[in-house]
Design an enzyme around this catalytic site. Structure first.
Site, PDB file in Angstrom:
ATOM      1  N   CYS A   1      22.809  19.854  27.251  1.00 48.87           N
ATOM      2  CA  CYS A   1      22.034  19.778  25.769  1.00 48.87           C
ATOM      3  C   CYS A   1      22.942  18.701  25.254  1.00 48.87           C
ATOM      4  O   CYS A   1      21.729  18.299  24.614  1.00 48.87           O
ATOM      5  CB  CYS A   1      22.568  21.316  25.396  1.00 48.87           C
TER       6      CYS A   1
ATOM      7  N   THR B   1      10.206   2.063   1.442  1.00 51.34           N
ATOM      8  CA  THR B   1      10.601   3.331   1.963  1.00 51.34           C
ATOM      9  C   THR B   1       9.951   4.670   1.886  1.00 51.34           C
ATOM     10  O   THR B   1       9.130   3.993   1.621  1.00 51.34           O
ATOM     11  CB  THR B   1      11.845   3.607   0.052  1.00 51.34           C
TER      12      THR B   1
ATOM     13  N   CYS C   1      26.400  25.378  32.066  1.00 52.07           N
ATOM     14  CA  CYS C   1      26.121  24.209  31.423  1.00 52.07           C
ATOM     15  C   CYS C   1      24.637  23.851  31.138  1.00 52.07           C
ATOM     16  O   CYS C   1      24.416  23.313  32.772  1.00 52.07           O
ATOM     17  CB  CYS C   1      26.640  23.344  31.049  1.00 52.07           C
TER      18      CYS C   1
ATOM     19  N   CYS D   1      39.211  10.774  27.427  1.00 57.65           N
ATOM     20  CA  CYS D   1      39.473  11.478  26.550  1.00 57.65           C
ATOM     21  C   CYS D   1      40.903  11.829  25.717  1.00 57.65           C
ATOM     22  O   CYS D   1      41.611  11.650  26.465  1.00 57.65           O
ATOM     23  CB  CYS D   1      39.677  13.065  27.834  1.00 57.65           C
TER      24      CYS D   1
ATOM     25  N   CYS E   1       4.326   1.756  -2.347  1.00 55.87           N
ATOM     26  CA  CYS E   1       5.387   1.575  -2.795  1.00 55.87           C
ATOM     27  C   CYS E   1       5.132   3.428  -3.576  1.00 55.87           C
ATOM     28  O   CYS E   1       4.201   4.209  -4.331  1.00 55.87           O
ATOM     29  CB  CYS E   1       5.251   1.363  -4.236  1.00 55.87           C
TER      30      CYS E   1
ATOM     31  N   PHE F   1       0.729  -1.009   0.282  1.00 56.07           N
ATOM     32  CA  PHE F   1       0.424   0.255  -0.235  1.00 56.07           C
ATOM     33  C   PHE F   1       0.938   1.421   0.523  1.00 56.07           C
ATOM     34  O   PHE F   1       0.205   2.253   0.175  1.00 56.07           O
ATOM     35  CB  PHE F   1      -0.924  -0.001   1.264  1.00 56.07           C
TER      36      PHE F   1
ATOM     37  N   CYS G   1      30.392  23.426  21.128  1.00 48.18           N
ATOM     38  CA  CYS G   1      29.886  23.913  22.606  1.00 48.18           C
ATOM     39  C   CYS G   1      30.339  25.258  22.210  1.00 48.18           C
ATOM     40  O   CYS G   1      29.391  26.274  22.912  1.00 48.18           O
ATOM     41  CB  CYS G   1      30.161  23.365  24.150  1.00 48.18           C
TER      42      CYS G   1
ATOM     43  N   CYS H   1      35.702  18.647  21.250  1.00 46.57           N
ATOM     44  CA  CYS H   1      33.541  19.022  22.095  1.00 46.57           C
ATOM     45  C   CYS H   1      33.250  21.005  22.568  1.00 46.57           C
ATOM     46  O   CYS H   1      32.487  21.496  22.003  1.00 46.57           O
ATOM     47  CB  CYS H   1      33.901  18.732  23.615  1.00 46.57           C
TER      48      CYS H   1
HETATM   49  C1  LIG Z   1      16.116  -1.429  -5.557  1.00 53.30           C
HETATM   50  C2  LIG Z   1      14.333  -1.891  -4.546  1.00 53.30           C
HETATM   51  C3  LIG Z   1      13.059  -2.277  -4.832  1.00 53.30           C
HETATM   52  C4  LIG Z   1      11.748  -3.207  -4.189  1.00 53.30           C
HETATM   53  N1  LIG Z   1      10.904  -3.112  -4.295  1.00 53.30           N
HETATM   54  C5  LIG Z   1       9.533  -3.423  -3.535  1.00 53.30           C
HETATM   55  C6  LIG Z   1       8.624  -4.034  -4.095  1.00 53.30           C
HETATM   56  O1  LIG Z   1       8.571  -4.173  -5.225  1.00 53.30           O
HETATM   57  N2  LIG Z   1       7.612  -4.140  -3.273  1.00 53.30           N
HETATM   58  C7  LIG Z   1       7.331  -4.091  -1.644  1.00 53.30           C
HETATM   59  O2  LIG Z   1       6.193  -3.862  -1.241  1.00 53.30           O
HETATM   60  N3  LIG Z   1       8.894  -2.746  -1.146  1.00 53.30           N
HETATM   61  C8  LIG Z   1       9.989  -3.008  -2.569  1.00 53.30           C
HETATM   62  N4  LIG Z   1      11.081  -1.993  -1.670  1.00 53.30           N
HETATM   63  C9  LIG Z   1      10.979  -1.897  -0.404  1.00 53.30           C
HETATM   64  C10 LIG Z   1      11.490  -3.182   0.547  1.00 53.30           C
HETATM   65  O3  LIG Z   1      11.276  -4.115   0.646  1.00 53.30           O
HETATM   66  C11 LIG Z   1      11.934  -2.271   1.821  1.00 53.30           C
HETATM   67  O4  LIG Z   1      10.936  -2.525   2.614  1.00 53.30           O
HETATM   68  C12 LIG Z   1      12.655  -1.240   2.134  1.00 53.30           C
HETATM   69  O5  LIG Z   1      13.527  -1.536   1.417  1.00 53.30           O
HETATM   70  C13 LIG Z   1      13.240  -0.719   3.190  1.00 53.30           C
HETATM   71  O6  LIG Z   1      13.800  -1.465   4.306  1.00 53.30           O
HETATM   72  P1  LIG Z   1      15.895  -1.400   4.690  1.00 53.30           P
HETATM   73  O7  LIG Z   1      16.393  -0.619   4.872  1.00 53.30           O
HETATM   74  O8  LIG Z   1      15.755  -2.703   4.806  1.00 53.30           O
HETATM   75  O9  LIG Z   1      16.176  -1.855   2.816  1.00 53.30           O
HETATM   76  C14 LIG Z   1      12.123  -2.530  -2.557  1.00 53.30           C
HETATM   77  C15 LIG Z   1      13.255  -1.744  -2.080  1.00 53.30           C
HETATM   78  C16 LIG Z   1      14.060  -1.002  -2.609  1.00 53.30           C
HETATM   79  C17 LIG Z   1      15.348  -0.799  -2.544  1.00 53.30           C
HETATM   80  S1  SF4 Z   2      35.385  15.190  21.850  1.00 53.98           S
HETATM   81 FE1  SF4 Z   2      36.532  16.243  23.946  1.00 53.98          FE
HETATM   82  S2  SF4 Z   2      35.755  15.166  25.838  1.00 53.98           S
HETATM   83 FE2  SF4 Z   2      35.856  14.231  23.503  1.00 53.98          FE
HETATM   84  S3  SF4 Z   2      37.872  13.116  23.201  1.00 53.98           S
HETATM   85 FE3  SF4 Z   2      38.038  15.327  22.328  1.00 53.98          FE
HETATM   86  S4  SF4 Z   2      38.281  16.838  23.876  1.00 53.98           S
HETATM   87 FE4  SF4 Z   2      38.372  14.862  24.842  1.00 53.98          FE
HETATM   88  S1  SF4 Z   3      26.421  19.702  27.500  1.00 53.71           S
HETATM   89 FE1  SF4 Z   3      26.651  21.553  28.220  1.00 53.71          FE
HETATM   90  S2  SF4 Z   3      29.391  21.652  27.336  1.00 53.71           S
HETATM   91 FE2  SF4 Z   3      27.740  20.650  26.343  1.00 53.71          FE
HETATM   92  S3  SF4 Z   3      27.761  21.399  24.646  1.00 53.71           S
HETATM   93 FE3  SF4 Z   3      26.216  21.792  26.370  1.00 53.71          FE
HETATM   94  S4  SF4 Z   3      26.127  23.143  26.647  1.00 53.71           S
HETATM   95 FE4  SF4 Z   3      27.957  22.826  26.434  1.00 53.71          FE
END
Ligand SMILES: Cc1cc2nc3c(=O)[nH]c(=O)nc-3n(C[C@H](O)[C@H](O)[C@H](O)COP(=O)(O)O)c2cc1C
Ligand code: SF4
Ligand code: SF4
Length: 418
Positions: free
Chosen positions: A389, A207, A386, A345, A140, A138, A355, A351
């Protein structure tokens, strides 16, 4: 080589010797390929989507393009393939032949139709041929046969329910999977429609519609067919997070069996798919890229994991992570700070830069250039600035940063173990 151990599961009443099957794709589009895949150890196949004899399949080549960092070209694979050029008359024979050679493997077939009679005759003919399971495409992203031109069938809740109903009516006790797309407003509504239609399970997903890239000197899209191109279906690692969310969202809201598909590239990805609700896992890009032999790593990796975790069966993993997935409002708000794991480290400074320009300027760099100062070339974190994040943690190449989370008098450390 890991020792043999039982990793079989039951999937919709079918015994699979492992949870790993080959999805509908080029790897299952020739009898010889499907045969070799099963011989190599895959638990089952879904033969590439077939259609009635009258349905034109205008394939175009080249049909692949990819994107990714230099170190790993195929992070995502795009294709402009369509369904199989082989119609149902050929597929019937293949199902019979495969079932004869591999009576204990799951032989499935994928179908796509334009009207009720097509869907139901495809089902009747496959059933007669002895198919174990029927999957309905359903979703493609290229040659759609949905309600409106260019629209995928699963993008319409009404059409999904109606067509799933037609297929299940014809299939009787043969299990039916509906292969959906994550490219919808509300995936839960679609999953509910599949269930109302009476199908036995959902393949989540397929896909994802994409534009793979452009040659910036000619402005031709990839893949380019005499200068012209279009949208591709994206598969491979790049889509794994989308698939994980799709499976989780369906599993949290609808009681229906799920076959995980889209972006699984190793046994750990498969465990993640199962932990959010998949009963088994389909692979396409992995075997297309590295061959059918990848099943050996998948099986031995899973076996080792089950032993290490004390699980009896892969079924024990299914839905294990759902209890920890919440909406943003429900997620707690601990006091979080970045913390250095000093001994790991290597002093690269990544980092500090992240940051400084993408965080909160909470890292000071101890460069070692200033006479009399510490010469360790390490970051120093300012707890006042900090908010935790985690940007620094994402860029650290040696996992030398973790997040310290504090709440209600308790403290825990967040590290990403992949
Ligand atoms: C070249 C190609 C052809 C495909 N043909 C079909 C198809 O005929 N029918 C279908 O349901 N899915 C088809 N798919 C989708 C795959 O079955 C699968 O759902 C998709 O690639 C995601 O999985 P993966 O990340 O493991 O590849 C196709 C995928 C690729 C790459
Ligand atoms: S990203 Fe920062 S903590 Fe990680 S190896 Fe480099 S300097 Fe050290
Ligand atoms: S987690 Fe703290 S130290 Fe690390 S990037 Fe964010 S603000 Fe900077």
């Amino acid at each position: 080589m890991y020792r043999e151990r039982d990793i079989s599961i039951d999937f919709l009443g079918i015994r699979l010797d492992s949870p790993f099957i080959l999805s509908a794709a080029p790897s299952t589009d020739e009898l010889e390929l499907a045969y070799d895949g099963l011989k190599e150890g895959w638990a089952g196949v879904i033969l590439k989507t077939t259609s009635v004899e009258e349905n034109p399949v205008p394939l175009k080549y080249p049909m692949m393009s990819s994107f990714g960092p230099q170190s790993r070209k195929v992070t995502g694979l795009g294709n402009i393939d369509l369904i199989s050029q082989y119609h149902i008359d050929v597929i019937e024979k293949r199902v019979k032949a495969l079932k004869e050679s591999f009576p204990h493997k799951m032989i499935g077939a994928s179908i796509m139709g334009a009207k009720k009679e097509d869907w139901q005759s495809l089902v009747h003919r496959l059933k007669k041929a002895g198919v174990d399971i029927i999957e309905c495409s359903f979703s493609c992203p290229q040659g759609s046969m949905g309600e409106a031109p260019g629209r995928m069938l699963a993008q319409s809740v009404e059409a999904t329910e109606k067509v799933a109903g037609w297929v299940k009516e014809a299939a009787g006790d043969t299990p039916v999977l509906i292969k959906i797309t994550p490219q919808v407003t509300d995936i839960v509504e679609v999953a509910r429609a599949v269930k109302r239609g009476g199908a036995d399970g959902i393949t989540a997903s397929n896909t994802i519609p994409s534009l793979l890239g452009l040659d910036i000197y000619t402005f031709e899209p990839y893949p380019s067919l005499f200068g012209k191109g279009g949208y591709s279906g994206l598969s491979g690692s790049a889509i794994k997070p989308i698939t994980l969310r799709t499976i989780a969202e369906i599993a949290r809201n609808v009681d229906i069996v799920i076959s995980g598909n889209g972006g699984a590239f190793n046994w750990k990805d498969a465990v993640e798919f199962m932990a959010v609700g998949a009963g088994n896992v389909q692979f396409c890009t992995l075997p297309m890229h590295y061959g059918f032999r990848t099943i050996r790593d998948l099986k031995s990796g899973l076996a080792g994991y089950l032993d290490a975790m004390g699980f009896k069966s892969p079924a024990d993993i299914v839905k294990k992570a759902l209890k920890n997935i919440y909406s943003h409002e429900e997620i707690p708000a601990p006091k979080t700070r970045a913390q250095l794991i000093e001994e790991k480290c290597v002093g690269c400074g990544l980092c500090y830069v992240a940051c400084r320009d993408g965080g909160h300027r909470a890292i000071e760099w101890r460069s070692g250039n200033v006479p009399g100062q510490d010469d360790s070339r390490k970051p120093a974190f300012d707890e006042e600035k900090c908010p935790g994040c985690a940007m620094c943690m994402q860029v650290c190449p040696v996992d030398a940063i973790r997040m310290k989370e504090q709440m209600d008098g308790r403290c825990q450390y967040y590290e990403e173990v992949r």
